[in-house]
Enzyme design. Structure first.
Site, mmCIF file in Angstrom:
data_model
loop_
_atom_site.group_PDB
_atom_site.id
_atom_site.type_symbol
_atom_site.label_atom_id
_atom_site.label_comp_id
_atom_site.label_asym_id
_atom_site.label_seq_id
_atom_site.Cartn_x
_atom_site.Cartn_y
_atom_site.Cartn_z
ATOM 1 C CB THR A 1 -0.764 0.216 1.229
ATOM 2 O OG1 THR A 1 -1.492 -1.122 1.411
ATOM 3 C CG2 THR A 1 -1.913 1.325 1.218
ATOM 4 N NE ARG B 1 -8.682 -8.011 2.019
ATOM 5 C CZ ARG B 1 -7.685 -6.945 1.980
ATOM 6 N NH1 ARG B 1 -7.407 -6.234 0.921
ATOM 7 N NH2 ARG B 1 -7.208 -6.560 3.110
ATOM 8 N N GLY C 1 -1.568 -1.323 6.213
ATOM 9 C CA GLY C 1 -1.391 -2.418 7.286
ATOM 10 C C GLY C 1 -2.447 -3.416 6.969
ATOM 11 C CG HIS C 2 -4.491 -7.384 8.588
ATOM 12 N ND1 HIS C 2 -5.656 -7.882 9.536
ATOM 13 C CD2 HIS C 2 -4.428 -8.557 7.782
ATOM 14 C CE1 HIS C 2 -6.332 -8.908 9.059
ATOM 15 N NE2 HIS C 2 -5.587 -9.094 8.130
ATOM 16 N N GLY C 3 -5.635 -4.858 6.300
ATOM 17 C CA GLY C 3 -7.109 -4.191 5.835
ATOM 18 C C GLY C 3 -8.250 -4.422 6.613
#
Lengths: 184, 141
Positions: free
Chosen positions: B1, B29, B53-55
């Site tokens: 990202t 997703r 980061g972790h979506g």
């Protein structure tokens, strides 16, 4: 107000090997974006919107970042891209998701904001909208890099061993020295 | 990202975020990046944010909006708001991430709970940048 531009290049368990490429890529993005904030000879100052789009476009072209060229792969070994852009005056925004084989999703998002009455387009319709507005459909899979393939291969090996992949890596760390499945 | 946040000489703020998501995601997703208030937010009255980061964690927590809320309702600085929101997110949901923030006064916020986050900004002709906690580098623009 003194103009300021800040960028990030992604977060996660980024390997040492990938640090130099990210740091250099972010500096290039800053140098491209800041031109839109500080008038240079012959060029009048643009806007914050121009600056953030220009900075992100640079990083979308750079394989060191998980965006555009060099993006992560899904389980079907495909790149699916998404982006959003927003301005703080009238709170206008553009969002796109599930694009493929298009280098600058951030510019497609801005096009949604400026050329439709909507804010968010996704999937086949978003892809069609992008092509209708002059964005180039690249040859299939041309945004895929070797690092991304390796990262997916490693991910599938972890899955096969039954390791927890809940926090799938957000950064490509195919050459991660240790095999630990770092969070996020 | 990747992401960018800017404030121009007239105080207009903009934010932008772009990503390929996470390795091994299921086809179809959608992550936090295209969701306003999660991956991106900009308001001249509150500031601008871009997260990474972790979506799934970031979107469930509404990370960008939480940072805006701390600036608006708790009168926190960009840095304190960014740091507190990231820590609360990870404390509550385990997943990690980071964010960059500019508030209407041009103050910056940079923080992450992941192992690393690449960040860089330009101010007064200098580039400040880093990727590890507690380390900042500088060079002329």
């Amino acid at each position: 107000m003194e103009p300021i531009l800040i960028v990030h290049g992604g977060a996660g368990n980024i390997t040492d090997a990938r640090c130099p490429g990210k740091l250099n890529g972010m500096k290039q993005a800053l140098r491209a974006g800041i031109k839109h904030l500080i008038p240079t000879e012959g060029l009048s100052a643009g806007s914050a919107l121009d600056a953030v789009e220009a900075a992100v476009c640079i990083m979308e072209c750079d394989e060191n970042f998980n965006a555009g060229y060099g993006a992560c792969l899904n389980l079907e070994e495909k790149v699916e891209l998404e982006a959003s852009i927003m301005e703080g005056g009238e709170l206008k925004a553009g969002c796109v998701t599930l694009l493929h084989d298009i280098m600058h999703p951030i510019s497609v998002a801005r096009c949604v904001m400026q050329n439709t009455k909507h804010t968010f387009l996704g999937g086949v319709a978003a892809q069609k909208f992008a092509l209708e507005h002059g964005f180039e459909q690249l040859p299939e899979d041309s945004l895929i890099t070797e690092d991304a393939r390796l990262a997916l291969k490693e991910f599938k090996e972890c899955q096969a061993k039954g390791l927890d992949t809940t926090f799938a890596r957000t950064e490509l760390d195919a050459n991660q020295k240790s095999n630990e499945q770092g969070p996020s | 990202t990747v992401g960018a946040v800017a404030i121009d000489r007239n105080g207009n703020i903009a934010a932008a975020t772009s990503t390929g998501g996470i390795t091994g995601k299921v086809s179809g997703r959608i992550g936090d990046t295209p969701l306003l208030g999660c991956g991106t937010y900009a308001d001249n009255l509150l500031g601008g944010v871009s997260t990474t980061g972790h979506g799934e964690t970031i979107m469930r927590f509404n990370l960008a909006q939480k940072i805006m809320g701390k600036i608006r309702y708790e009168k926190k600085t960009a840095q304190v708001a960014t740091e507190e929101a990231c820590k609360e997110m990870t404390g509550r949901l385990i997943g990690t991430g980071g964010a960059i923030t500019i508030d209407p006064q041009g103050q910056l916020g940079i923080y992450w709970t992941s192992q690393r986050m690449g960040w860089a900004y330009v101010k007064s002709g200098e580039i400040f940048y880093g990727i590890d906690h507690g380390k900042q580098l500088k060079e002329p623009l």
